[in-house]
Write a protein that holds these residues in place. Structure first.
Motif, PDB file in Angstrom:
ATOM      1  N   LEU A   1      13.793 -10.299  70.143  1.00  0.00           N
ATOM      2  CA  LEU A   1      14.831  -9.291  70.349  1.00  0.00           C
ATOM      3  C   LEU A   1      14.448  -8.411  71.523  1.00  0.00           C
ATOM      4  N   PRO A   2      15.268  -8.307  72.535  1.00  0.00           N
ATOM      5  CA  PRO A   2      14.986  -7.384  73.632  1.00  0.00           C
ATOM      6  C   PRO A   2      14.925  -5.952  73.111  1.00  0.00           C
ATOM      7  N   PRO A   3      14.178  -5.062  73.765  1.00  0.00           N
ATOM      8  CA  PRO A   3      14.113  -3.672  73.311  1.00  0.00           C
ATOM      9  C   PRO A   3      15.509  -3.080  73.134  1.00  0.00           C
ATOM     10  N   GLY A   4      15.722  -2.440  72.000  1.00  0.00           N
ATOM     11  CA  GLY A   4      17.027  -1.866  71.718  1.00  0.00           C
ATOM     12  C   GLY A   4      17.148  -1.456  70.265  1.00  0.00           C
ATOM     13  N   ARG A   5      18.362  -1.051  69.901  1.00  0.00           N
ATOM     14  CA  ARG A   5      18.639  -0.583  68.547  1.00  0.00           C
ATOM     15  C   ARG A   5      19.474  -1.645  67.828  1.00  0.00           C
ATOM     16  N   TYR A   6      19.033  -2.039  66.619  1.00  0.00           N
ATOM     17  CA  TYR A   6      19.685  -3.108  65.888  1.00  0.00           C
ATOM     18  C   TYR A   6      19.948  -2.684  64.445  1.00  0.00           C
ATOM     19  N   ALA A   7      21.057  -3.205  63.907  1.00  0.00           N
ATOM     20  CA  ALA A   7      21.356  -3.055  62.486  1.00  0.00           C
ATOM     21  C   ALA A   7      21.186  -4.415  61.824  1.00  0.00           C
ATOM     22  N   TYR A   8      20.597  -4.433  60.619  1.00  0.00           N
ATOM     23  CA  TYR A   8      20.372  -5.712  59.959  1.00  0.00           C
ATOM     24  C   TYR A   8      20.390  -5.559  58.449  1.00  0.00           C
ATOM     25  N   GLN A   9      20.534  -6.689  57.769  1.00  0.00           N
ATOM     26  CA  GLN A   9      20.480  -6.786  56.309  1.00  0.00           C
ATOM     27  C   GLN A   9      19.825  -8.114  55.938  1.00  0.00           C
ATOM     28  N   PHE A  10      19.541  -8.262  54.663  1.00  0.00           N
ATOM     29  CA  PHE A  10      19.153  -9.551  54.113  1.00  0.00           C
ATOM     30  C   PHE A  10      20.306 -10.066  53.254  1.00  0.00           C
ATOM     31  N   MET A  11      20.626 -11.344  53.393  1.00  0.00           N
ATOM     32  CA  MET A  11      21.623 -11.991  52.546  1.00  0.00           C
ATOM     33  C   MET A  11      20.877 -12.825  51.514  1.00  0.00           C
ATOM     34  N   ILE A  12      21.040 -12.461  50.252  1.00  0.00           N
ATOM     35  CA  ILE A  12      20.303 -13.104  49.165  1.00  0.00           C
ATOM     36  C   ILE A  12      21.161 -14.220  48.582  1.00  0.00           C
ATOM     37  N   GLU A  13      20.713 -15.447  48.764  1.00  0.00           N
ATOM     38  CA  GLU A  13      21.358 -16.630  48.192  1.00  0.00           C
ATOM     39  C   GLU A  13      22.848 -16.711  48.534  1.00  0.00           C
ATOM     40  N   ASP A  14      23.198 -16.212  49.722  1.00  0.00           N
ATOM     41  CA  ASP A  14      24.588 -16.190  50.190  1.00  0.00           C
ATOM     42  C   ASP A  14      25.523 -15.473  49.216  1.00  0.00           C
ATOM     43  N   GLN A  15      24.942 -14.590  48.375  1.00  0.00           N
ATOM     44  CA  GLN A  15      25.737 -13.899  47.360  1.00  0.00           C
ATOM     45  C   GLN A  15      25.721 -12.385  47.529  1.00  0.00           C
ATOM     46  N   VAL A  16      24.571 -11.835  47.832  1.00  0.00           N
ATOM     47  CA  VAL A  16      24.386 -10.379  47.822  1.00  0.00           C
ATOM     48  C   VAL A  16      23.810  -9.918  49.148  1.00  0.00           C
ATOM     49  N   ARG A  17      24.457  -8.918  49.759  1.00  0.00           N
ATOM     50  CA  ARG A  17      23.941  -8.286  50.969  1.00  0.00           C
ATOM     51  C   ARG A  17      23.157  -7.038  50.584  1.00  0.00           C
ATOM     52  N   ILE A  18      21.960  -6.915  51.122  1.00  0.00           N
ATOM     53  CA  ILE A  18      21.198  -5.679  50.915  1.00  0.00           C
ATOM     54  C   ILE A  18      20.540  -5.279  52.235  1.00  0.00           C
ATOM     55  N   ALA A  19      20.374  -3.989  52.411  1.00  0.00           N
ATOM     56  CA  ALA A  19      19.541  -3.529  53.512  1.00  0.00           C
ATOM     57  C   ALA A  19      18.076  -3.772  53.154  1.00  0.00           C
ATOM     58  N   ASP A  20      17.220  -3.670  54.109  1.00  0.00           N
ATOM     59  CA  ASP A  20      15.783  -3.840  53.885  1.00  0.00           C
ATOM     60  C   ASP A  20      15.290  -2.719  52.969  1.00  0.00           C
ATOM     61  N   PRO A  21      14.757  -3.044  51.768  1.00  0.00           N
ATOM     62  CA  PRO A  21      14.260  -1.979  50.882  1.00  0.00           C
ATOM     63  C   PRO A  21      13.149  -1.146  51.525  1.00  0.00           C
ATOM     64  N   PHE A  22      12.468  -1.704  52.525  1.00  0.00           N
ATOM     65  CA  PHE A  22      11.390  -0.995  53.212  1.00  0.00           C
ATOM     66  C   PHE A  22      11.855  -0.398  54.548  1.00  0.00           C
ATOM     67  N   ALA A  23      13.147  -0.307  54.743  1.00  0.00           N
ATOM     68  CA  ALA A  23      13.672   0.256  55.992  1.00  0.00           C
ATOM     69  C   ALA A  23      13.266   1.716  56.126  1.00  0.00           C
ATOM     70  N   THR A  24      12.937   2.108  57.344  1.00  0.00           N
ATOM     71  CA  THR A  24      12.559   3.503  57.613  1.00  0.00           C
ATOM     72  C   THR A  24      13.701   4.289  58.246  1.00  0.00           C
ATOM     73  N   ASP A  25      14.838   3.633  58.448  1.00  0.00           N
ATOM     74  CA  ASP A  25      16.030   4.290  58.972  1.00  0.00           C
ATOM     75  C   ASP A  25      17.228   3.538  58.428  1.00  0.00           C
ATOM     76  N   ILE A  26      18.197   4.262  57.891  1.00  0.00           N
ATOM     77  CA  ILE A  26      19.354   3.645  57.248  1.00  0.00           C
ATOM     78  C   ILE A  26      20.638   4.242  57.817  1.00  0.00           C
ATOM     79  N   GLU A  27      21.614   3.379  58.073  1.00  0.00           N
ATOM     80  CA  GLU A  27      22.973   3.825  58.369  1.00  0.00           C
ATOM     81  C   GLU A  27      23.857   3.320  57.247  1.00  0.00           C
ATOM     82  N   TRP A  28      24.579   4.238  56.585  1.00  0.00           N
ATOM     83  CA  TRP A  28      25.293   3.886  55.351  1.00  0.00           C
ATOM     84  C   TRP A  28      26.675   4.525  55.409  1.00  0.00           C
TER      85      TRP A  28
END
Length: 901
Positions: free
Chosen positions: A402-429
């Motif tokens: 990833l080139p330097p920058g700001r990114y938003a991401y999640q984990f998709m669990i078994e193509d069923q549930v979207r969650i943010a990273d439980p260990f994220a240090t910054d959240i947009e909600w």
């Protein structure tokens, strides 16, 4: 085995260890039944210790109508003697029927105390008997696949509806297929059930409804779940619902033999379904859709899966044997292929590791998950773009360029549930309109690989010693409504000038939506985004340190919000989750964290290390440690928190909210001190009601009399976020005017001159009087200029400065002077007798004389409360009259006394 049978089996199994068998009859009691509890295999009598409707460890007290002859009460529990033994050596007792209108009973809970004092208590879990309301009666259980289910609703009335669903998993129903809906049925609001109108009751008050038979391949039904309601009047059988099983293969009937697949199997690119059937033709259905049909008793279906989505699949086979339907099914998972590889050694724990300028490693610890994908704005949120690799310890990982920058991401669990990273240090909600929200699928973890490290400047800051600590507790949105971390910075000069030396905001970690006290945390490592950016919080800590103020984080480690990523990772599958447990007691309505697992311990260790290293937090107050519990010096729970934090920084403050206080926790772990609620309650009660219990007063002032080794092991306060404010409580007692001001000052004077670290709650210093509200409750700063509040505010400033500067108040020493002419007056000296602080308080409702002997020597004396000079007699005696509720705090030597504000 049904639920009651399972309980009976467990009871017998547990009792067998002691040679005693405990049983009850009937096994499935209704509220009209008399329940007989029996005990066999013992040579001694005993007493049934029982209650009703348990909620966690708490029982309800049974009303008198349920207490049989000979029953006596022991707190909430009833005690009824066992009768016997009979000629077979069996002891017994009869209870019920539990049908009184005074109290609805859903469970009977009991233990047995034997004559020798020992207990039979199901290995500590007690024996629990569900008592059914019997509103819904079924003619059998289980039902065969081709049999209709005849539902009889007793005590019915016109206008009723049966709410019903099928195939519950961990208590969660599923919507029945439409083919099973009787006429007039409509789906429930939550989409998990249907409401079917009940026919009008017959002359016996019974409504009869026929459901099924449940023999269609569109949806295989193995269990039926029901409740009944008339408008808002419900009968859910005390939350258990009325349930019936559907047996797909009744004993003695022909059946399809499905060899492959079996429920729980995983399939990837291709699936071969094969087995035998006594009837032809046989058809294959996947997720309610017919795929193929054969006329072979030994069947085989070859199913390519390339065009099917990943996730759970219901594989169903149907054959007809005359007029009878045969069904077999398997619940399997279609999973993508993904690599298996060891997590790279560069990984710095779960979450994100920036490996280099443009290389980022993402990890998620999720044992037992079938597959996980990384999704984000860098791959169009496509779950098929970045399938993660599985490490050997259940950790999923992927390295991205990833080139330097700001990114938003999640984990998709078994193509069923979207969650943010439980260990994220910054959240947009936020929702689609840019508003803070609560829906877990809308929480995005934020990664800024171009962010520069924060430039700390308060490097000369030194933490105040624990013995001098005075904490200012506040809710950020009350202190600076709508201004977040930046608004708190604007108030720091005021807080510093008040004379305290530490601030403790209510929890500032990410929670759902925007307004909250923060005791519903969702992401423990991220600052609440409504309050500002991570840099804003770092700036707040830096500015506090520049003013000599320590910053203490309020950590909520007992529970998390339902919408937290850590909970949503497994949801209510508590058996699979390494982080949460099923807990049926009161937990403020939140999922309960399982404290003892290595994963939970690692999570909390990461949280504490993050706040210490990334934000320079000076210490932590741990919420509700009585509920998190603890074991050993550092095994798990509260003892682990303190240990883990001290490993990161040995000088951090470790403060438990352990109510009531438990000396062993402070004595045997790395915990430094604990909130002392008993101090708060007793001091406030005496001041509010105008009396002095001298023995209790001396105990709470000198907590070594309550089992602590040192007074530093408790933190004193008379007001916090947990109770009504002092000014409000006293005024509601009918106290007003000068006396109200005097008593509010005395609450602060006692708090700030008692041994041990101290705390005040924002607004206490100027007499804030709003009602306790768990949420938005802004401080009325205009009260600072109210003449009626000026004496309190000035006294607060002087007392805080005295507490943080005078060496006498850092001492453990306290001497009570009891020879006072009035019984409502308490007098004590703090510190060495050569240079003490002398305190006198009139708790009573009438003026009272006071006499205090102070050391003679050079220098003057002053009353810290109002800054006035005090002149002792030649023999060192200060005599005065204290108004009702008034206090006197004497300080010797001007160079050691606080500066007059």
């Amino acid at each position: 085995m049904n639920r009651i049978s399972a309980l009976l089996f467990l009871a017998a199994l547990v009792s067998a260890a002691s040679g005693v068998e405990v049983e009850w009859f009937p096994a499935l009691p209704l509220r009209e039944d008399v329940i007989t509890v029996t005990a066999a295999g013992t040579q001694q009598g005993g007493t049934l210790h029982w209650g009703v409707n348990p909620k966690g460890p708490q029982w309800e007290m049974a009303v008198p109508a349920y207490r049989r002859y000979g029953t006596v009460m022991d707190g909430r529990a009833a005690r009824t003697p066992l009768q016997g033994p009979d000629d077979q050596g069996i002891y017994r007792v009869e209870l019920g029927p539990f049908n009184s209108r005074e109290q609805r009973v859903g469970h009977l809970v009991f233990a047995i105390q034997w004559a020798d004092g020992t207990w039979e208590n199901n290995q500590g879990d007690n024996f629990v008997i569900p008592v059914s309301s019997g509103r819904i009666l079924l003619d059998r259980d289980p039902y065969g696949l081709n049999e209709p289910v005849i539902v009889k609703v007793v005590r019915s009335a016109p206008g009723g509806e049966l709410r019903w669903g099928v195939n519950a998993v961990r208590g969660r129903w599923h919507l029945p297929a439409k083919i099973y809906w009787p006429k007039g049925s409509i789906p429930s609001d939550d989409g998990l059930a249907v409401d079917t109108p009940l026919p009008g009751p017959d002359e016996q008050g019974i409504s009869t409804l026929v459901l099924g038979p449940f023999n269609q391949p569109n949806q295989v039904v193995t269990s039926l779940h029901m409740a009944v309601h008339w408008g808002d009047q419900w009968d859910t059988d005390f939350g258990r619902n009325f349930n019936a099983a559907i047996d797909l293969v009744p004993e003695g009937e022909p059946a399809i033999d499905l060899v492959y697949p079996q429920s729980g199997d995983w399939v990837e690119t291709h699936m071969s379904v094969h087995g035998t059937t006594p009837a032809v033709p046989v058809s294959l259905w996947i997720n309610g859709e017919q795929i193929a049909e054969q006329t072979n008793r030994a069947f085989r279906f070859e199913v390519p899966l390339a065009d099917r989505g990943y996730g759970p699949m219901d594989v169903t086979l149907r054959a007809m044997d005359g007029d009878r339907t045969l069904l077999r099914y398997a619940a399997v998972w279609h999973v993508p292929t993904y690599p298996r590889a060891v997590v790279p050694a560069e990984a710095q724990g779960p979450g994100v590791t920036i490996l280099s300028t443009n290389r980022v490693l993402f990890t998620l610890h999720a044992p037992a998950k079938r597959f996980v994908s990384l999704i984000g704005d860098f791959n169009g949120w496509d779950s098929g773009a970045d399938r993660m690799s599985l490490g050997t310890n259940g950790t999923w990982w992927i390295e991205k360029v990833l080139p330097p920058g700001r990114y938003a991401y999640q984990f998709m669990i078994e193509d069923q549930v979207r969650i943010a990273d439980p260990f994220a240090t910054d959240i947009e909600w936020k929702d689609e309109r840019g508003r803070e929200t609560y829906q877990h699928a809308l929480a995005h973890a934020i990664l800024d690989t171009a962010r520069e490290p924060f430039a700390w400047t308060a490097d000369a800051y030194e933490r105040p010693p624990l013995e001098s600590l005075v904490i200012y507790e506040f809710h950020i949105d009350d202190l600076a409504p709508g201004q977040g971390f930046t608004g708190v910075i604007a108030r720091l000069d005021y807080i510093r000038d008040l004379g305290v030396n530490a601030i403790e905001p209510l929890p500032f970690t990410e929670f759902p939506s925007d307004h909250s006290w923060g005791y519903n945390p969702a992401f423990h490592l991220a600052p609440e985004s409504y309050y500002g950016e991570p840099e804003d919080l770092q700036r707040l800590v830096n500015e506090a340190h520049a003013r000599g103020l320590a910053v203490i984080g309020d950590m909520v480690f007992n529970h998390m919000d339902w919408n937290s990523a850590l909970y949503r990772l497994y949801g209510d599958d508590y058996e699979a989750s390494p982080y949460f447990r099923l807990f049926k007691g009161e937990n403020w309505g939140f999922p309960d964290i399982e404290q003892s697992t290595p994963q939970t311990k690692g999570y909390f260790q990461a949280v504490l290390h993050h706040w210490i290293h990334a934000y320079r937090i000076d210490g932590f107050r741990y919420d509700a440690t009585r509920w998190t519990e603890w074991k050993g010096y550092n095994e798990w729970g509260a003892s682990w928190y303190a240990y883990a934090a001290k490993q990161a920084d040995p000088e951090t403050y470790q403060i438990a909210e352990h109510l009531p206080i438990e000396p062993a926790l402070i004595r045997e772990t790395e915990m430094d001190t604990s909130w002392h609620a008993h101090f708060r309650w007793r001091i406030r009660d005496m001041l509010q009601h105008g009396y002095l219990d001298r023995e209790e007063f001396e105990k709470v002032l000198d907590a070594t009399r309550l089992g602590l080794q040192y007074n530093l092991q408790r933190l004193v306060y008379t007001e916090s976020h947990d109770e009504e404010r002092v000014w409000r409580a006293f005024s509601h007692q009918g106290i007003s005017g000068q006396e109200l001001s005097d008593r509010a000052i005395s609450a602060l004077a006692i708090t700030l001159t008692a041994p041990g670290p101290a705390m005040i709650y924002a607004g206490q210093e100027f007499g804030e009087q709003t009602a306790k509200t768990v949420g938005w409750n802004p401080l009325h700063w205009e009260l600072i200029n109210d003449p009626s509040r000026q004496p309190l505010l000035e006294a607060a400033r002087r007392l805080c400065r005295l507490r943080t500067t005078h060496p006498a108040l850092t001492s453990e020493k306290i001497l009570f002077i009891e020879d006072q002419p009035q019984s409502t007056v308490a007098v004590y000296l703090r510190g060495p007798l050569s240079n003490p602080i002398a305190v006198a308080v009139n708790f009573g409702k009438q003026p009272a004389p006071v006499s205090v002997t102070v050391p003679q020597g050079k220098g003057g004396w002053m009353n810290v409360i109002d800054g006035t000079a005090v002149v002792p007699t030649d023999d060192g005696v200060v005599q005065t009259i204290l108004r009702p509720g008034q206090s006197l705090v004497l300080c010797h030597s001007p160079d050691a006394s606080p500066e007059t504000p």
